[in-house]
Motif scaffolding. Structure first.
Motif, PDB file in Angstrom:
ATOM      1  N   VAL A 172      98.268  -9.783  -0.233  1.00 31.18           N
ATOM      2  CA  VAL A 172      97.224  -8.492  -0.315  1.00 31.18           C
ATOM      3  C   VAL A 172      97.305  -8.001  -1.705  1.00 31.18           C
ATOM      4  N   GLY A 173      97.575  -8.724  -2.623  1.00 30.29           N
ATOM      5  CA  GLY A 173      97.550  -8.317  -3.876  1.00 30.29           C
ATOM      6  C   GLY A 173      98.580  -7.391  -4.525  1.00 30.29           C
ATOM      7  N   PHE A 174      99.769  -7.216  -3.670  1.00 28.04           N
ATOM      8  CA  PHE A 174     100.951  -6.421  -4.148  1.00 28.04           C
ATOM      9  C   PHE A 174     101.800  -7.449  -5.092  1.00 28.04           C
ATOM     10  N   ASP A 175     101.549  -7.614  -6.132  1.00 26.20           N
ATOM     11  CA  ASP A 175     102.174  -8.615  -6.829  1.00 26.20           C
ATOM     12  C   ASP A 175     103.477  -7.994  -7.459  1.00 26.20           C
TER      13      ASP A 175
ATOM     14  N   GLU B   5     104.533   2.309   1.845  1.00 24.76           N
ATOM     15  CA  GLU B   5     103.802   2.217   0.708  1.00 24.76           C
ATOM     16  C   GLU B   5     102.143   2.254   1.152  1.00 24.76           C
TER      17      GLU B   5
ATOM     18  N   THR C 209      98.967   1.720   0.227  1.00 21.35           N
ATOM     19  CA  THR C 209      97.901   0.450   0.277  1.00 21.35           C
ATOM     20  C   THR C 209      98.221  -0.695   0.799  1.00 21.35           C
ATOM     21  N   PHE C 210      99.667  -0.933   0.883  1.00 19.54           N
ATOM     22  CA  PHE C 210     100.290  -2.051   1.583  1.00 19.54           C
ATOM     23  C   PHE C 210     100.106  -1.897   3.294  1.00 19.54           C
TER      24      PHE C 210
ATOM     25  N   LYS D 228      97.767  -0.132   4.806  1.00 18.74           N
ATOM     26  CA  LYS D 228      96.395  -0.224   4.962  1.00 18.74           C
ATOM     27  C   LYS D 228      96.089  -1.832   5.317  1.00 18.74           C
ATOM     28  N   ARG D 229      96.531  -2.758   4.532  1.00 19.87           N
ATOM     29  CA  ARG D 229      96.352  -3.996   4.656  1.00 19.87           C
ATOM     30  C   ARG D 229      96.954  -4.842   5.689  1.00 19.87           C
TER      31      ARG D 229
END
Lengths: 326, 362
Positions: free
Chosen positions: B118-121, B189, B191-192, B194-195
């Motif tokens: 999910v792009g949370f590097d 978190e 944004t996390f 939300k995904r």
């Protein structure tokens, strides 16, 4: 115009502060961004020459054009994107209000030129036979609706306050009054976040979300053309950050320093350095955002931008107009 | 809006191993999904039938690069059942400790991969840094970071010295602290969340009907856990609270919470077993000949229920070895999660079953 003046103009456009400087600063900004994100992620990060090495490597790679792609368009578009960003950079005053390229309404031209990279991506995906390209194109267009309007409105807010559409006039206003970040903080916030969407960085890197649709519109691009596209994004980051630094953070001005060195060569140099530092500060903010969040989904992104970008910036503008009329 | 059919795999940045998915999408919505397996097939079952039991165990350990001990251990247990062999208590404890350490490393690895999908590097980098703690412990115990070779037929290969036990206990404290932090990040978190919230829904009924196993089923509120239901090795000796961890969220967030809490549970189980390690032998003497018999053993791998079926014919080679890996059992559930999902959610929904392609294809 005599020959000397024309040569000078060419120097301005191609070398400094034009294309060559922009590309060099773009490479440095890319390194700076990658290093900051890496340190925030508890990694070592690349050495300073890594972006340059990447670029040289890409230039040496095979340049593949897929069979079904339109050769003319595919060859032309990346250049088109880079050229528009480089042109926009000419109108950002970097050291003083006496900017040779300044004219009435240049702010609108900058905003217009900075929109072109998005259309470059749309065309790239459109002319690529790859399904990831098509999906990416759809996302680029959808995302455009999310950030473009707030970005434009946020940059126009200082213009409304100062009642001028010329960037140098806005700078002059900040010299006499406070910086625009103090007058229109909402616009500053909106501009930064919309810039994240424009640059397609986390949490808005949806059009080329690596784990979902590979590289989106850029999936089929290799070698020279990919290098040009990367360069387009790097330079766009610099131009966007520099523009925000000039519009909201007073550009080359800094209390105390500017007045002391006014009118001297040192003043110009220091002013230029101040702009660079402020630009890097903006890039640092962008890096922070990149390290802090996960990627949103496209429909979440558009909804979020509507609620947290478009509505606040409209309220801010309304507030300014009401306050001015009182 | 037109339909687009696009492949995810066999080569795709979202997949760490080759497997092929055909996704048909209308705009950003998935209307059909199909999976093609077999890109990792290595004929391991047949290879076992051409090797003696000892060499077969080494082959089976290499079915999976992440949960290698559980394959090694289950193979050993299958042969022990054929031999009717009693394993010494200390060896059973050691096997359980290594299995739980492996679960910690596997779940932390998954959390990192899920964050990356999910792009949370940033979370990915932090989790994998802390995963090194348990990797170091496994290396300290067995000498290897993967393929530990810790279970032998009738015992455990290496003994745990008091120094190793102390180091492990220290490591567990570090991991408990870090895992508590990740529980906080993963559940707060924005944004996390939300995904992962409401993504990849698998209802309790679907989970039962499609035969989901492991954390995938437990996150859909189906409390099946072989460690708890049919205790093996030292799982019946545990004195801490050891109930299956379930969640009724039925989405990727539920699977995240289940895995993170299982990591905490595994740390506590390890601490408990390490402090009460019984004295004694670690290797039982095995009869040189395997009699004609059949064995079916089950265990709880990090990804779910792992089944080994083994039949002997009186020679030094097994007549049949059959491995049913948890990832294989979870594919129907994974495809059910994709129906009606967003294209953007396909990678995280697929990753949420923690698929192991190499396990699936054997």
């Amino acid at each position: 115009m005599d020959a000397g003046n024309e040569l000078m103009s060419l120097f301005y456009i191609l070398i400094f502060p034009g294309f060559a400087f922009l590309v060099a600063f773009g490479l440095f900004a890319d390194f700076f961004d990658r290093k900051v994100v890496a340190r925030l992620q508890n990694r070592q990060g690349p050495p300073w020459y890594q972006p340059l090495a990447d670029m040289i490597k890409l230039l040496g790679k095979e340049d593949i054009i897929t069979d079904h792609a339109d050769r003319g368009i595919v060859n032309l578009i990346p250049l088109f994107g880079l050229a528009s960003v480089a042109a926009a950079f000419l109108y950002v005053p970097l050291w003083s209000v006496e900017w040779p390229f300044s004219f009435t309404g240049d702010l609108v031209v900058i905003v217009y030129l900075l929109t072109i990279p998005a259309f470059v991506l749309v065309l790239l995906g459109w002319y690529s036979p790859n399904p990831f390209g098509s999906l990416g194109t759809g996302r680029v267009i959808t995302q455009l609706f999310g950030y473009e309007v707030p970005f434009t409105l946020a940059l126009l807010t200082p213009a409304i306050v100062a009642e001028s559409w010329q960037v140098t006039e806005l700078l002059r206003f900040q010299l006499m009054d406070t910086w625009f970040i103090g007058i229109t903080p909402v616009a500053f916030f909106v501009a930064i976040v919309a810039l994240v969407g424009k640059l397609e960085r986390i949490p808005f890197d949806i059009p080329h979300a690596e784990t979902e649709i590979v590289e989106g519109p850029m999936t089929e691009y290799t070698g020279r053309k990919l290098a040009l596209l990367k360069m387009m994004f790097q330079t766009e980051m610099v131009v966007g950050s520099a523009l925000i630094a000039v519009l909201f953070l007073g550009g080359p001005y800094f209390p105390g320093i500017t007045a002391a060195l006014a009118g001297t060569v040192a003043g110009t140099v220091v002013g230029f350095l101040i702009v660079l530092v402020k630009t890097l500060l903006m890039i640092f903010l962008l890096s922070l955002i990149k390290a802090l969040f996960a990627r949103l989904r496209i429909e979440q992104m558009v909804n979020w931008c509507l609620v947290w970008l478009t509505i606040p910036i409209l309220l801010q503008i309304l507030f300014i107009i009401v306050a001015a009329s009182l | 809006m037109g339909r687009i059919t696009f492949p995810i795999g066999p080569q795709h940045p979202a997949l760490k191993e080759p497997e092929s998915f055909k996704i048909t999408a209308e705009g950003e919505r998935v209307v059909a999904a199909d999976v093609r397996l077999g890109y990792c097939h290595r004929s391991i079952e047949a290879a076992c039938q051409h090797r003696n039991y000892v060499r077969g165990q080494y082959i089976c350990e290499r079915i999976c690069g992440i949960c290698s001990h559980i394959h090694c251990n289950t193979f050993a247990r299958a042969v022990e059942e054929l031999l009717q062999l009693e394993v010494p208590m200390r060896a059973r404890y050691i096997r359980t400790i290594v299995a739980e350490l492996e679960r910690i490393h596997s779940h932390l690895l998954w959390l990192g991969v899920a964050a990356h999908e999910v792009g949370f590097d940033t979370l990915f980098m932090y989790v994998w840094r802390d995963r090194e703690v348990v990797q170091d412990l496994l290396e300290l115990i067995s000498g290897n970071r993967v393929n530990y070779g810790m279970a032998t037929i009738g015992g455990a290969k290496m003994d745990l010295t008091p120094e190793i036990v102390d180091k492990c206990l220290e490591g567990m404290d570090v991991l408990l602290e870090r895992t508590a932090y990740y529980t906080h990040v993963g559940t707060t978190e924005g944004t996390f969340l939300k995904r992962v919230e409401g993504v990849g829904m698998l209802s309790e009924q679907q989970a039962r009907e499609l035969g989901a196993v492991g954390p995938t089923s437990r996150a859909s509120n189906v409390p099946n856990d072989i460690r708890h239901d049919f205790p093996y090795d030292a799982y019946d000796q545990i004195e801490t609270d050891f109930e299956p961890i379930t969640s009724d969220l039925c989405d990727v967030l539920g699977r995240t919470i289940v895995r993170v809490l299982e990591t905490v549970q595994a740390c506590e189980v390890c601490k408990d077993l390490l402090t009460r390690l019984p004295e004694g032998e670690i290797q039982a003497r095995a009869k040189p000949r395997v009699p004609e018999a059949e064995a079916l053993v089950r265990c709880e791998a990090p990804r779910g229920e792992l089944i080994y079926y083994m039949r002997s014919n009186g020679t030094d080679k097994p007549a049949r070895v059959k491995v049913r890996t948890p990832s294989l059992a979870n594919w129907p559930a994974a495809l059910a999660m994709l129906e009606g999902a967003y294209v953007a959610d396909v990678p995280i929904a697929l990753a949420s079953i923690d698929p192991c392609m190499a396990c699936t294809d054997r």
